[in-house]
Design a protein around this motif. Structure first.
Motif, short mmCIF file in Angstrom:
data_model
loop_
_atom_site.label_atom_id
_atom_site.label_comp_id
_atom_site.label_asym_id
_atom_site.label_seq_id
_atom_site.Cartn_x
_atom_site.Cartn_y
_atom_site.Cartn_z
N PHE A 84 52.09 24.18 36.78
CA PHE A 84 52.72 24.38 35.48
C PHE A 84 54.05 25.15 35.57
CE2 PHE A 84 48.60 23.07 34.12
CZ PHE A 84 48.79 22.48 32.88
N ALA A 85 54.54 25.29 36.81
CA ALA A 85 55.72 26.13 37.01
C ALA A 85 56.98 25.57 36.35
CB ALA A 85 55.96 26.33 38.50
N ASP A 86 57.01 24.25 36.14
CA ASP A 86 58.25 23.65 35.64
C ASP A 86 58.39 23.72 34.12
OD1 ASP A 86 56.03 21.92 35.53
OD2 ASP A 86 57.38 20.25 35.10
N ILE A 87 57.34 24.15 33.42
CA ILE A 87 57.47 24.30 31.97
C ILE A 87 57.10 25.73 31.58
CG2 ILE A 87 57.07 21.90 31.34
CD1 ILE A 87 54.14 22.63 30.81
N ARG A 88 57.46 26.11 30.35
CA ARG A 88 57.14 27.47 29.90
C ARG A 88 55.63 27.57 29.69
NH1 ARG A 88 61.14 28.62 25.02
NH2 ARG A 88 60.20 26.65 24.34
N THR A 89 55.03 28.47 30.43
CA THR A 89 53.57 28.52 30.48
C THR A 89 53.11 29.97 30.58
OG1 THR A 89 53.59 26.53 31.83
CG2 THR A 89 51.55 27.74 31.79
N ILE A 90 51.98 30.29 29.99
CA ILE A 90 51.31 31.53 30.36
C ILE A 90 49.83 31.21 30.60
CG2 ILE A 90 52.64 32.43 28.41
CD1 ILE A 90 50.80 34.64 28.08
N ILE A 91 49.32 31.78 31.68
CA ILE A 91 47.98 31.40 32.14
C ILE A 91 47.08 32.63 32.20
CG2 ILE A 91 46.66 30.19 33.92
CD1 ILE A 91 49.19 28.92 34.89
N ALA A 106 44.96 38.88 31.73
CA ALA A 106 43.64 39.14 31.19
C ALA A 106 43.62 38.65 29.74
CB ALA A 106 43.34 40.63 31.25
N LYS A 107 42.41 38.34 29.29
CA LYS A 107 42.23 37.68 28.00
C LYS A 107 42.95 38.35 26.82
CE LYS A 107 37.97 37.20 25.54
NZ LYS A 107 36.55 36.96 25.80
N ASN A 108 42.73 39.65 26.65
CA ASN A 108 43.28 40.31 25.47
C ASN A 108 44.80 40.29 25.47
OD1 ASN A 108 40.77 40.84 24.60
ND2 ASN A 108 40.73 42.96 25.34
N TYR A 109 45.39 40.54 26.64
CA TYR A 109 46.85 40.51 26.73
C TYR A 109 47.36 39.10 26.49
CZ TYR A 109 47.22 45.29 28.28
OH TYR A 109 47.21 46.65 28.32
N ASP A 147 34.72 31.37 35.48
CA ASP A 147 35.38 30.17 36.01
C ASP A 147 36.13 29.41 34.92
OD1 ASP A 147 33.06 29.52 34.69
OD2 ASP A 147 32.65 27.78 35.93
N THR A 148 36.52 30.12 33.88
CA THR A 148 37.26 29.47 32.80
C THR A 148 38.70 29.99 32.77
OG1 THR A 148 35.25 29.30 31.51
CG2 THR A 148 37.31 29.00 30.33
N PHE A 149 39.64 29.05 32.75
CA PHE A 149 41.05 29.42 32.70
C PHE A 149 41.66 28.88 31.41
CE2 PHE A 149 39.76 29.16 37.08
CZ PHE A 149 40.40 30.24 37.69
N CYS A 150 42.57 29.65 30.85
CA CYS A 150 43.27 29.18 29.65
C CYS A 150 44.76 29.08 29.94
CB CYS A 150 43.07 30.15 28.49
SG CYS A 150 41.39 30.15 27.86
N GLU A 153 47.09 44.35 32.36
CA GLU A 153 47.33 43.04 31.75
C GLU A 153 46.91 41.87 32.64
OE1 GLU A 153 51.47 42.37 31.02
OE2 GLU A 153 52.00 42.48 33.13
N LYS A 154 46.76 42.14 33.93
CA LYS A 154 46.42 41.04 34.83
C LYS A 154 44.98 41.18 35.34
CE LYS A 154 50.63 39.24 34.95
NZ LYS A 154 51.59 39.46 36.02
N ASP A 155 44.38 40.03 35.54
CA ASP A 155 43.07 39.96 36.15
C ASP A 155 43.23 40.33 37.63
OD1 ASP A 155 40.47 39.03 36.93
OD2 ASP A 155 41.43 37.17 37.55
N THR A 156 42.44 41.26 38.11
CA THR A 156 42.68 41.78 39.46
C THR A 156 42.43 40.73 40.55
OG1 THR A 156 40.49 42.73 39.31
CG2 THR A 156 42.34 44.24 39.07
N LEU A 157 41.50 39.83 40.28
CA LEU A 157 41.20 38.83 41.32
C LEU A 157 42.32 37.80 41.45
CD1 LEU A 157 39.09 37.64 43.32
CD2 LEU A 157 38.33 36.19 41.44
N THR A 158 42.74 37.23 40.34
CA THR A 158 43.65 36.09 40.41
C THR A 158 45.10 36.44 40.11
OG1 THR A 158 43.29 35.59 38.07
CG2 THR A 158 41.82 34.51 39.64
N GLY A 159 45.33 37.59 39.53
CA GLY A 159 46.70 37.94 39.15
C GLY A 159 47.17 37.25 37.88
#
Lengths: 113, 560
Positions: free
Chosen positions: B208-215, B151-154, B221-224, B142-148
């Motif tokens: 974004f730690a202070d609000i409910r977030t999933i990254i 991953a997109k699908n999850y 180089d694209t983050f959502c 579920e996690k991208d190995t580089l950044t932790g």
């Protein structure tokens, strides 16, 4: 070697005990002597003698588990009674309670011989 | 494939930790049909076994009260150990207090004493093993190995889950992209690039730690980011940029951000992020803004574009596309003479009215539909040339556009020759305009095609010269006849001396190479005069005439 009939006459719920052993009579019967010779009987006597409530509770609790699993109802009921009293550290005559438990155990033991 | 994972596929190992032999035996008998069962009389023995065994246990059944080391102690030891913490532990107890304590320590489930029936125990063990094995797979993927980060699908699946559970809450979809990330890789190497991505992941997580977030790291180089709706992100962006500026090593890292704020439409999760991305793309390379919101306008634009793309076939078929002709005047003589024309497409939409080519041509260039449109224009223009010949008795050469993608069409030459034959016109009457930028892509192929067309007698015009990265080499390599100067030059020719000199230079180079020079976008007398003085041959533009429908062009022709 003890039989199912012996156990029934002792008051065990052999139907339940057997089911727990997947209906395998030989397995079930093999466990009865093991239960009878459980070292916790002696531990219980010793710790009651010493007045060690914690050790007594642990021994009674362990016996309750084993007797329950084999559905040896009289032994299960008595060990449960002792366990619950000890859990609450109730002031009771543990020596006679333990004696009653051992008498039942010995009765079952005689059926095994 | 799946039976490998089922119980019979692999014989999994279960460890029973229980000091009472009777209890151990009963559990063992139940489980040994399906599992390889191991026994330990207390926590210490169990712990030693777990450490010594090479193979992992799929499940541990654990009694609480035992001599040497009790169940709680073992549970604690296992759960704080990275290596063992994911082995599920079922605690053997019926005590309420023990259940609460075990759960807090990380027990997966309970089996009470006296035991349930064997089928129940079996089912519980199976279920817990399956659950933990599935979780393990999820954890590892579920996690991208580089950044932790996710991953997109999850990421998408978790969002769907969040929305199913918490429907109706306001949330935002954000896309963040690193400006010129490929340059960081190029200049500092991939390791440094990876470090930057890791830093960004950390910074985003913190900010974004202070609000409910999933990254999620969406791709390179694209983050959502998916989070509770916020009215204003400027503070957060400032914090991100400030943290990025503190990073050592590479140059200043800039990010751009697209926000799809509280999208209440029925759009799928993926579409909502596509929209955020389209907002993000809008500020690409913009040094004054690094944040954009996805708006209704963008949505409307996207829907509008989609509609145009879907309607092109029908529009060609219905004759909604019309070809206009912009007069081209030869100015080398005493007075300007109308001698030729440029064919320009117009879309007369039955509902939306006249649609500007500026709107649909880039769209069709992007998806290749421009080929159909070009062919249509060639076909119309060839017929028109014939018609004017017949009606007015004049040969009016018409320039038509040949797009980059047409060059790759193997039937191009055949089609054009077919048009000449059908309409009985000459090759030099249908002039082919090729845009300057076509040269930069696949020059070899282009040269081959153009040389062939030239050999058949077509006149080749270089369109928009000077609009992009012009190459003088291109002028000599390409067998062109006409050089069309980009409108931008004409616009500035009266404004500053430098532009004027540049135009003069281009015209003299063209003359030197024997090329005809055409100036586009002539609007004023002054521009015309300057161009004429410099030796420009042909001009077109609003000064003389805007593009006209064929009938009006005809009138102009008749006037001479």
């Amino acid at each position: 070697m003890i039989t199912i009939d012996d156990l029934n006459s002792f008051g065990a719920n052999t139907e339940e005990g057997l089911a727990r052993c997947m209906g395998k009579e030989a397995l079930y019967l093999k466990l009865i002597p093991k239960a009878i010779n459980d070292s916790n009987f002696e531990k219980l006597v010793e710790s009651v003698e010493k007045g060690d409530m914690t050790a007594s509770f642990e021994a009674a609790h362990a016996l309750k588990g084993v007797m329950g699993n084999l559905s040896l109802t009289p032994l299960f009921d008595k060990s449960s009674e002792i366990t619950e009293l000890l859990r609450k550290k109730t002031d009771a005559d543990y020596k006679s309670l333990t004696r009653e438990l051992l008498e039942m155990r010995d009765k079952l033991k005689s059926l095994c011989d | 494939m799946d039976n490998f994972r089922k119980n019979n596929g692999i014989r999994r190992r279960i460890l029973i930790v229980e000091d009472e032999a009777v209890n151990r035996d009963i559990l063992g008998w139940i489980l040994e049909e399906e599992y390889e069962v191991f026994y330990a009389e207390n926590g210490q023995i169990a712990y030693d076994m777990i450490k010594e065994e090479e193979q992992t246990f799929s499940l541990i059944l654990l009694d609480i009260m035992m001599p040497e080391m009790d169940g709680y102690t073992l549970l604690q030891l296992l759960k704080k150990d990275e290596k063992y913490k994911y082995i599920p532990v079922i605690v053997l107890t019926a005590e309420k207090n023990a259940e609460v304590k075990s759960i807090k320590l990380g027990a997966a489930d309970f089996i009470k004493k006296p035991y349930d029936m064997p089928e129940v125990i079996m089912a519980r063990c199976e279920r817990i093993i399956e659950l933990y094995e599935d979780q393990r797979i999820i954890r590892s993927t579920e996690k991208d190995t580089l950044t932790g980060l996710y991953a997109k699908n999850y990421f998408y699946e978790y969002i769907k889950q969040i929305e199913d559970i918490g429907a109706g809450e306001e949330r935002d979809a954000i896309v963040i992209n690193v400006e010129h990330f490929s340059l960081i890789n190029e200049l500092y190497g991939h390791d440094e690039g990876d470090n930057v991505l890791k830093d960004i992941a950390k910074i985003l997580t913190d900010v974004f730690a202070d609000i409910r977030t999933i990254i999620c790291r969406f791709e390179s180089d694209t983050f959502c980011i998916y989070c509770d709706h916020q009215e204003d992100y400027s503070g957060r962006l400032k914090s991100i940029q400030a943290r990025l500026d503190e990073l050592k090593g590479s140059n200043r890292i800039r990010i751009r951000v697209g926000i799809n704020s509280n999208d209440r439409s029925e759009a799928s999760v993926a579409t909502r992020f596509d929209r955020a991305k389209s907002a993000c793309d809008r500020v690409r390379g913009d040094y004054t803004h690094n944040m954009a919101y996805y708006s209704n306008d963008l949505l409307k634009q996207a829907i509008y574009n989609e509609r145009l793309i879907n309607e092109i076939e029908g529009a060609i078929h219905n004759g909604d596309f019309v070809v206009y002709y912009q007069p081209k005047y030869t100015i080398s003589g005493d007075k300007p003479v109308l001698k030729s024309a440029e064919a320009l497409i117009r879309w007369k939409h039955p509902e939306m009215g006249m649609i500007s080519p500026g709107e649909f041509i880039p769209l069709f260039e992007n998806n290749g539909l421009i080929q159909e449109l070009d062919s249509y224009v060639w076909w119309r223009a060839a017929k028109q040339i014939r018609e004017w010949k017949d009606k007015i008795g004049k040969a009016v050469p018409v320039s038509v556009n040949v797009s980059r993608i047409d060059i790759y069409n193997p039937e191009l030459e055949e089609y054009l020759l077919g048009l000449l034959e059908k309409n009985k016109i000459n090759a030099d009457e249908l002039m082919l305009e090729i845009t300057e930028s076509a040269y930069s892509e696949n020059a070899d192929r282009l040269l081959e095609v153009v040389n062939n067309l030239k050999a058949k007698g077509f006149k080749i015009e270089m369109d928009d010269f000077g609009s992009g990265y012009s190459s003088l080499n291109m002028l000599t390599a390409m067998p062109i006849d006409v050089l069309k100067m980009d409108m931008g030059f004409v616009k500035n020719v009266t404004k500053d001396e430098k532009s004027k000199r540049l135009v003069e230079l281009i015209i003299s180079i063209a003359k030197y190479l024997n090329l005809t020079v055409v100036a586009e976008g002539v609007e004023e007398q002054e521009q015309l005069d300057i161009l004429r003085d410099m030796g420009c041959d042909v001009v077109q533009g609003f000064y003389f005439s805007k593009p006209l429908p064929p009938e009006e062009f005809e009138e102009l022709l008749k006037k001479g």
